[in-house]
Design a protein around this motif. Sequence first.
Motif, PDB file in Angstrom:
ATOM      1  N   GLU A  64      -6.420  -2.449   5.048  1.00 21.98           N
ATOM      2  CA  GLU A  64      -5.393  -1.784   4.248  1.00 21.98           C
ATOM      3  C   GLU A  64      -4.041  -2.477   4.426  1.00 21.98           C
ATOM      4  O   GLU A  64      -3.280  -2.646   3.466  1.00 21.98           O
TER       5      GLU A  64
ATOM      6  N   GLY B  76      -1.952  -4.470   1.491  1.00 22.55           N
ATOM      7  CA  GLY B  76      -0.550  -4.177   1.196  1.00 22.55           C
ATOM      8  C   GLY B  76       0.299  -5.439   1.167  1.00 22.55           C
ATOM      9  O   GLY B  76       1.173  -5.600   0.294  1.00 22.55           O
TER      10      GLY B  76
ATOM     11  N   GLN C 146      -0.453  -7.360  -1.975  1.00 24.18           N
ATOM     12  CA  GLN C 146       0.231  -6.738  -3.110  1.00 24.18           C
ATOM     13  C   GLN C 146       1.677  -7.227  -3.199  1.00 24.18           C
ATOM     14  O   GLN C 146       2.168  -7.586  -4.278  1.00 24.18           O
TER      15      GLN C 146
ATOM     16  N   THR D 145       0.386   2.682  -2.658  1.00 24.49           N
ATOM     17  CA  THR D 145      -0.089   2.996  -1.325  1.00 24.49           C
ATOM     18  C   THR D 145      -1.199   4.022  -1.443  1.00 24.49           C
ATOM     19  O   THR D 145      -1.269   4.759  -2.436  1.00 24.49           O
TER      20      THR D 145
END
Length: 249
Positions: free
Chosen positions: A169, A173, A176, A226
């Motif tokens: 995760e 992030g 991204q 998120t």
Amino acid sequence: MIRLSGVSRTFTTKSGTVEALRDITLQVGDGEFVAVLGRSGCGKSTMLRIIAGLLPATGGAVTIGEEAVRRPRRDVAMMFQRPALLPWSTVLDNVLLPVKIFGRRVAEHRPRAFELLELTGLSGFERRMPHELSGGMQQRVALCRSLITDPKVMLMDEPFSALDALTREELAGELQKLHMDNHATTVFVTHSIDEAVLLADRVVVLSPRPGRIREILEIKIPRPRTLGRTTHLEEVARCSADLHELLMS
């Protein structure tokens, strides 16, 4: 930017033929992030390798820009499940490897390498060797290596699948943020619904083998995204549920 027109791929084995992909037609726009989602064996990785020019299609055609893909291209970067770092080279040298392979001036790309390492939380690790890093840190190095030449196209084959859930995760992030910064056209193969919702503009769902496009789901959630509690939590949950139903049905 990327166009697949009726792409099919069949493999010949000792026991017969295996049809991996059938009639894949897809267009990925300039700067778009498309995730490809499906069960194991549905042809996701095969599709990515055909786009990369690492594997020929047995039917149909692939173009990037206006040029037919027949071999690997310098403006297309590929990131695999494993980081595949050179064990005898430092973090910085691993990041700069594509620059050396393409015969470009290392000194001109060194500032960009330091910038990418800082963006991915690796500032201060430039002189470390791969065996001194965790799996997540090694994959960060591989991500920096993929971006060092500022490719027009990024192809990513389940790059975070070998990592624990929290590291996955975290890296998603960071990816991204990097995509929001460089806008490289990206095709990202994954098994993870969460990764697809977090990262993609559209999610292409493939059917079980032979892989065919079953559905394309547009993700209209504003970035940055998120998986935590935000004003868009309900929309994230709805997209995840839609993808879950498509995969399970």
